[in-house]
Scaffold this motif. Structure first.
Motif, PDB file in Angstrom:
ATOM      1  N   ILE A   1      40.188  32.172  41.535  1.00  0.00           N
ATOM      2  CA  ILE A   1      41.625  31.986  41.284  1.00  0.00           C
ATOM      3  C   ILE A   1      41.962  32.512  39.900  1.00  0.00           C
ATOM      4  CG2 ILE A   1      43.478  30.313  40.993  1.00  0.00           C
ATOM      5  CD1 ILE A   1      42.621  30.717  43.876  1.00  0.00           C
TER       6      ILE A   1
ATOM      7  N   CYS B   1      40.446  37.870  48.578  1.00  0.00           N
ATOM      8  CA  CYS B   1      39.795  36.807  47.795  1.00  0.00           C
ATOM      9  C   CYS B   1      38.309  37.117  47.581  1.00  0.00           C
ATOM     10  CB  CYS B   1      39.954  35.439  48.450  1.00  0.00           C
ATOM     11  SG  CYS B   1      41.637  34.785  48.429  1.00  0.00           S
ATOM     12  N   LYS B   2      37.982  38.401  47.481  1.00  0.00           N
ATOM     13  CA  LYS B   2      36.590  38.808  47.334  1.00  0.00           C
ATOM     14  C   LYS B   2      36.412  39.727  46.130  1.00  0.00           C
ATOM     15  CE  LYS B   2      35.471  38.434  52.261  1.00  0.00           C
ATOM     16  NZ  LYS B   2      34.928  39.131  53.452  1.00  0.00           N
TER      17      LYS B   2
ATOM     18  N   VAL C   1      46.458  30.103  53.946  1.00  0.00           N
ATOM     19  CA  VAL C   1      46.267  31.254  53.066  1.00  0.00           C
ATOM     20  C   VAL C   1      47.374  32.261  53.373  1.00  0.00           C
ATOM     21  CG1 VAL C   1      44.764  33.155  52.391  1.00  0.00           C
ATOM     22  CG2 VAL C   1      43.772  30.911  52.929  1.00  0.00           C
TER      23      VAL C   1
ATOM     24  N   TYR D   1      37.970  25.555  48.570  1.00  0.00           N
ATOM     25  CA  TYR D   1      37.880  26.915  49.103  1.00  0.00           C
ATOM     26  C   TYR D   1      36.661  27.569  48.483  1.00  0.00           C
ATOM     27  CZ  TYR D   1      39.288  31.600  50.609  1.00  0.00           C
ATOM     28  OH  TYR D   1      39.326  32.836  51.204  1.00  0.00           O
TER      29      TYR D   1
ATOM     30  N   CYS E   1      44.432  34.720  44.275  1.00  0.00           N
ATOM     31  CA  CYS E   1      43.081  35.291  44.163  1.00  0.00           C
ATOM     32  C   CYS E   1      43.124  36.565  43.328  1.00  0.00           C
ATOM     33  CB  CYS E   1      42.522  35.610  45.540  1.00  0.00           C
ATOM     34  SG  CYS E   1      42.177  34.164  46.551  1.00  0.00           S
TER      35      CYS E   1
ATOM     36  N   ARG F   1      45.938  37.801  48.416  1.00  0.00           N
ATOM     37  CA  ARG F   1      45.971  36.491  49.053  1.00  0.00           C
ATOM     38  C   ARG F   1      46.404  35.411  48.055  1.00  0.00           C
ATOM     39  NH1 ARG F   1      45.437  39.652  52.635  1.00  0.00           N
ATOM     40  NH2 ARG F   1      43.831  39.710  54.282  1.00  0.00           N
TER      41      ARG F   1
ATOM     42  N   PHE G   1      34.291  30.588  47.300  1.00  0.00           N
ATOM     43  CA  PHE G   1      34.293  31.985  46.871  1.00  0.00           C
ATOM     44  C   PHE G   1      32.858  32.496  46.828  1.00  0.00           C
ATOM     45  CE2 PHE G   1      38.213  30.314  44.996  1.00  0.00           C
ATOM     46  CZ  PHE G   1      39.129  31.279  45.377  1.00  0.00           C
TER      47      PHE G   1
ATOM     48  N   ILE H   1      46.244  31.176  48.050  1.00  0.00           N
ATOM     49  CA  ILE H   1      45.742  29.992  48.734  1.00  0.00           C
ATOM     50  C   ILE H   1      46.680  28.822  48.441  1.00  0.00           C
ATOM     51  CG2 ILE H   1      43.810  28.388  48.944  1.00  0.00           C
ATOM     52  CD1 ILE H   1      41.992  30.687  47.949  1.00  0.00           C
TER      53      ILE H   1
END
Length: 393
Positions: free
Chosen positions: A208, A231-232, A264, A199, A226, A244, A201, A246
């Protein structure tokens, strides 16, 4: 007035993420203690709220709620990391980042250390059995970047997650990496394998942050939490209600391995956190902790679908007499049973309030305000946090 009342009702039901003015005036006048019932997620977004209207409007704190005891955890025991281990291995900085419980022992990892801490579940001061377990690999002098630790009961190993490692082929892209290790009763631990999470990023410090492990139907699953919303990182990563997880499964192809993303999970909108630090599973319950909110959300976990459902409840760590957060750096949590959780705190930042310093770099045990719902199997030692198998559910 009817239209205004209906608008106010809509505002309440929409669970806003910004402070709003709430008119709680009754025939008995302003000054009554408001209730958190039905509004726990809403009130978790701010320490204070306004009650009343006009000249009688006043600012109140969530700690003044009449049922605050239903939302506030109670500290049972706390020991700084330096008070756990007789041999500190020359370390004076403890960036605790994750915990796991196996056979009534707490395993803990550190963002800055390659050691694994092991202590009795009662976290006794300088207990001889409490040890820092070193790696059998040469010390590179670099920080470990470990963010979570999960026990795998089907293999007898542990997974330790590195938050984000630079992608070997894509510039400006990072991937989490899972280090699987074998921890003996005595002596150094050894690395079995290290495999990337497939995944990408966009931020190296918003990957994570926590995880849990599930084994079922002959497959091994990692549930990676996340740190940021969506996840940002950046402003978008701080938009509450967009957490989120994953879900990935382990894949081995010769000498190559990977944790392949299967889906997700969009966490329930009632989970209104700005950040996410760790996740724990016990039976049909799942707990997610936030540093920013100094709180834990507990909702429903569906092992068959590998899904998370709400609405859940928010439980706050204890606060000071002014209702300010004092447990500001909680990074790791594990269930002890349906009544208690263990937590671990990172080192406080120089920019944080001095209230945060006394409780940083420590391990603590908290009582939940209410027992977890039926369906919890508190006698499953390996199902406390990391290390859940379908047979244990």
């Amino acid at each position: 007035r009817l239209v205004a009342s209906l608008c106010l009702l809509c505002m309440v039901l929409s669970v806003p993420t910004e402070p709003v003015e709430v008119d709680t005036t009754t025939s008995q006048g302003v000054g009554q203690r408001f209730s958190l019932d039905g509004f726990r997620q809403w009130f978790s977004q701010s320490t204070t709220r306004f009650v009343g209207g006009g000249p009688d409007k006043k600012k109140v704190k969530i700690c003044e709620a009449s049922d605050w005891r239903k939302a506030s955890m109670k500290l049972l025991k706390e020991v700084p990391a330096t008070g756990l281990f007789q041999d500190l291995k020359g370390t004076d900085k403890w960036e605790l980042s994750g915990t796991a419980i196996v056979d009534e022992e707490i395993y803990m990892i550190f963002d800055n250390l390659h050691h694994i801490g092991r202590a009795g579940q009662r976290i006794q001061y300088l207990e001889p059995k409490n040890v820092l377990i070193e790696s059998d690999a040469p010390d590179t002098g670099d920080d470990s970047s470990f963010e979570s630790i999960e026990y795998c009961p089907d293999t007898g190993t542990f997974l330790m997650t590195r938050e984000a490692i630079a992608h070997p082929e894509k510039e400006g892209v990072w991937r989490a990496s899972l280090v699987e290790v074998k921890v003996p009763t005595s002596g150094a631990y050894s690395t079995v394998r290290e495999c990337p999470l497939d995944y990408d990023f966009s931020s190296e410090n918003k990957g994570i942050e926590g995880g849990s492990y599930v084994a079922k139907d002959g497959k091994r699953y990692f549930l990676g939490l996340c740190e940021g919303n969506y996840c940002k990182g950046g402003d978008e990563g701080r938009e509450p209600g967009n957490g989120r997880i994953i879900v990935s499964s382990f894949v081995q192809d010769g000498d190559k391995c990977m944790w392949d993303v299967e889906k997700v999970i969009n966490l329930p909108k009632t989970l209104q956190f700005q950040d996410y630090a760790d996740v724990a599973i016990l039976g049909k319950n799942i707990a997610i902790v936030s540093q920013e909110e100094a709180a834990v959300w507990i909702g429903d976990f569906d092992i068959d679908a590998l899904d998370v459902k709400g609405p859940g409840n928010v439980y706050h760590f204890p606060r000071d007499p002014e209702c300010d957060a004092i447990y500001c750096n909680i990074e790791g949590i594990s269930f002890i049973d349906e009544y208690r959780i263990v937590a671990a705190s990172d080192r406080s930042k120089a920019t944080q309030h001095y209230n945060c310093v006394p409780h940083d770099q420590s391990v603590m045990i908290f009582q939940l305000p209410e027992p977890l719902k039926p369906g919890t199997k508190s006698d499953d030692k390996d199902a406390s946090k990391h290390g859940t198998t379908s047979s244990e559910m």
